[in-house]
Design a protein around this motif. Structure first.
Motif, PDB file in Angstrom:
ATOM      1  N   THR A  52       0.717  -1.246   0.222  1.00  0.00           N
ATOM      2  CA  THR A  52      -0.479   0.541   0.651  1.00  0.00           C
ATOM      3  C   THR A  52       0.722   1.641  -0.109  1.00  0.00           C
ATOM      4  O   THR A  52       0.967   2.122  -1.006  1.00  0.00           O
ATOM      5  N   MET A  53       2.193   1.498   0.658  1.00  0.00           N
ATOM      6  CA  MET A  53       3.017   2.193   0.843  1.00  0.00           C
ATOM      7  C   MET A  53       3.722   3.315  -0.497  1.00  0.00           C
ATOM      8  O   MET A  53       3.427   3.893  -0.971  1.00  0.00           O
ATOM      9  N   TYR A  54       4.118   1.166  -1.255  1.00  0.00           N
ATOM     10  CA  TYR A  54       4.598   2.055  -2.272  1.00  0.00           C
ATOM     11  C   TYR A  54       3.629   1.744  -3.551  1.00  0.00           C
ATOM     12  O   TYR A  54       4.153   2.594  -4.501  1.00  0.00           O
ATOM     13  N   SER A  55       2.755   0.981  -3.717  1.00  0.00           N
ATOM     14  CA  SER A  55       2.006   1.500  -5.232  1.00  0.00           C
ATOM     15  C   SER A  55       0.859   2.767  -4.441  1.00  0.00           C
ATOM     16  O   SER A  55       1.238   3.168  -6.085  1.00  0.00           O
ATOM     17  N   TYR A  56       0.856   3.716  -3.510  1.00  0.00           N
ATOM     18  CA  TYR A  56       0.663   4.717  -3.507  1.00  0.00           C
ATOM     19  C   TYR A  56       0.935   5.805  -3.943  1.00  0.00           C
ATOM     20  O   TYR A  56       0.471   6.690  -5.279  1.00  0.00           O
ATOM     21  N   ASN A  57       2.465   6.016  -4.172  1.00  0.00           N
ATOM     22  CA  ASN A  57       3.237   6.850  -5.207  1.00  0.00           C
ATOM     23  C   ASN A  57       3.063   6.166  -6.564  1.00  0.00           C
ATOM     24  O   ASN A  57       3.661   8.133  -7.300  1.00  0.00           O
ATOM     25  N   PHE A  58       2.638   5.583  -6.819  1.00  0.00           N
ATOM     26  CA  PHE A  58       2.047   5.461  -8.314  1.00  0.00           C
ATOM     27  C   PHE A  58       1.271   5.724  -9.428  1.00  0.00           C
ATOM     28  O   PHE A  58       0.610   5.850 -10.288  1.00  0.00           O
ATOM     29  N   CYS A  59      -0.043   4.554  -8.325  1.00  0.00           N
ATOM     30  CA  CYS A  59      -0.936   4.379  -8.626  1.00  0.00           C
ATOM     31  C   CYS A  59      -2.166   5.200  -8.327  1.00  0.00           C
ATOM     32  O   CYS A  59      -3.380   5.738  -9.066  1.00  0.00           O
ATOM     33  N   GLU A  77      -0.308  -2.398 -13.624  1.00  0.00           N
ATOM     34  CA  GLU A  77       0.991  -1.888 -14.205  1.00  0.00           C
ATOM     35  C   GLU A  77       2.357  -1.805 -13.252  1.00  0.00           C
ATOM     36  O   GLU A  77       2.773  -2.879 -13.621  1.00  0.00           O
ATOM     37  N   TRP A  78       2.000  -1.611 -11.873  1.00  0.00           N
ATOM     38  CA  TRP A  78       2.543  -2.161 -10.721  1.00  0.00           C
ATOM     39  C   TRP A  78       3.639  -2.892 -10.365  1.00  0.00           C
ATOM     40  O   TRP A  78       4.844  -3.279 -10.159  1.00  0.00           O
ATOM     41  N   VAL A  79       2.476  -3.312 -10.512  1.00  0.00           N
ATOM     42  CA  VAL A  79       2.815  -5.198  -9.390  1.00  0.00           C
ATOM     43  C   VAL A  79       3.836  -5.937 -10.753  1.00  0.00           C
ATOM     44  O   VAL A  79       5.211  -6.719 -10.091  1.00  0.00           O
ATOM     45  N   THR A  80       2.929  -6.273 -11.569  1.00  0.00           N
ATOM     46  CA  THR A  80       4.167  -6.235 -12.627  1.00  0.00           C
ATOM     47  C   THR A  80       5.318  -6.198 -13.155  1.00  0.00           C
ATOM     48  O   THR A  80       5.852  -6.547 -14.556  1.00  0.00           O
ATOM     49  N   TYR A  81       5.723  -4.693 -13.398  1.00  0.00           N
ATOM     50  CA  TYR A  81       6.261  -4.429 -13.664  1.00  0.00           C
ATOM     51  C   TYR A  81       7.827  -4.984 -13.026  1.00  0.00           C
ATOM     52  O   TYR A  81       7.798  -5.063 -12.001  1.00  0.00           O
ATOM     53  N   PRO A  82       8.925  -4.903 -14.248  1.00  0.00           N
ATOM     54  CA  PRO A  82       9.888  -5.920 -13.876  1.00  0.00           C
ATOM     55  C   PRO A  82      10.779  -5.120 -12.677  1.00  0.00           C
ATOM     56  O   PRO A  82      11.253  -3.840 -11.812  1.00  0.00           O
ATOM     57  N   VAL A  83      11.532  -5.815 -11.631  1.00  0.00           N
ATOM     58  CA  VAL A  83      12.123  -5.996 -10.379  1.00  0.00           C
ATOM     59  C   VAL A  83      13.228  -5.733 -10.708  1.00  0.00           C
ATOM     60  O   VAL A  83      13.987  -6.797 -11.029  1.00  0.00           O
ATOM     61  N   THR A  84      13.974  -4.522 -10.421  1.00  0.00           N
ATOM     62  CA  THR A  84      15.992  -4.429 -10.855  1.00  0.00           C
ATOM     63  C   THR A  84      16.352  -4.389  -9.382  1.00  0.00           C
ATOM     64  O   THR A  84      15.659  -3.590  -8.122  1.00  0.00           O
TER      65      THR A  84
END
Length: 221
Positions: free
Chosen positions: A166-173, A208-215
């Motif tokens: 919830t904290m980090y998805s808030y930034n983008f969504c 989109e946020w959940v499926t974005y490739p993690v680096t």
């Protein structure tokens, strides 16, 4: 949590009870995410662990110059960069209600703190209202944190995962009303904190946020 009030951006999160160890983890994570840049002004409440953690995270060792006198050279000492400004908010309460709020400069000078506030686009005083307001938004997005709820977490790992989600998805969504910009006579463009900070150019969907490739950056050793 470390929070950027200008862009309403969540910068770093360390779930758990507020302890000295957790605060140190937060400051180290925040420093890495901001690549060691010195902020114009850092503020918090008067929890004493913040002062120690900021000093440990940003202090640099300096070796005093040799005096030319006999004896052992002086040991290196840890000092803070001159540009670092840190102030705290002190609240006085009576019968559970705040009756007086004062501020204290911990690192830096009052003049430098006032200069930083003069450059701020969101506030003219030292305060913690932005992060307190965001705590309310977080409880709205994460029902596990609502007071007197039947949606509480039964497992700490799940609670921690939901906190990060919830904290980090808030930034983008999550479009923030106060971040919108006028693009026409009666039209506005909605913006998320990530858009305001220049990290993206559109509002992301949760998918989109959940499926974005993690680096990740691997450190030597």
């Amino acid at each position: 949590m470390a929070f950027d009030p200008e862009h309403r951006l969540v910068l770093s999160v360390i779930p758990g009870k507020r302890t000295e160890e957790k605060v140190q983890q937060l400051l180290q994570d925040f420093k890495e995410r901001t690549e060691g840049r010195i902020m114009n002004l850092m503020t918090s409440d008067e929890y004493p662990a913040y002062k120690t953690a900021i000093f440990e995270a940003y202090g640099v060792e300096r070796v005093p110059p040799r005096t030319g006198r006999p004896g052992r050279p002086q040991k290196a000492v840890k000092v803070l960069p001159r540009k670092l400004q840190y102030a705290t908010v002190h609240k006085e309460r009576e019968n559970g209600r705040v009756v007086k709020v004062t501020t204290r400069v911990v690192f830096g000078t009052l003049r430098a703190v006032l200069a930083a506030l003069a450059l701020s686009l969101v506030s003219t005083i030292v305060n913690t209202v932005f992060i307190e307001r965001h705590n309310g938004s977080d409880r709205n997005r994460n029902r596990r944190k609502v007071r007197k709820t039947c949606c509480f977490s039964k497992d700490w790992q799940v609670h921690e995962a939901m906190t990060y989600f919830t904290m980090y998805s808030y930034n983008f969504c999550w479009p923030v009303r106060t971040l919108r910009v006028k693009i026409g006579e009666q039209a506005y463009q909605q913006r998320t904190p990530a858009m305001a900070a220049g990290l993206t150019d559109h509002i992301w969907t949760t998918k989109e946020w959940v499926t974005y490739p993690v680096t990740s950056r691997l450190k030597d050793g």
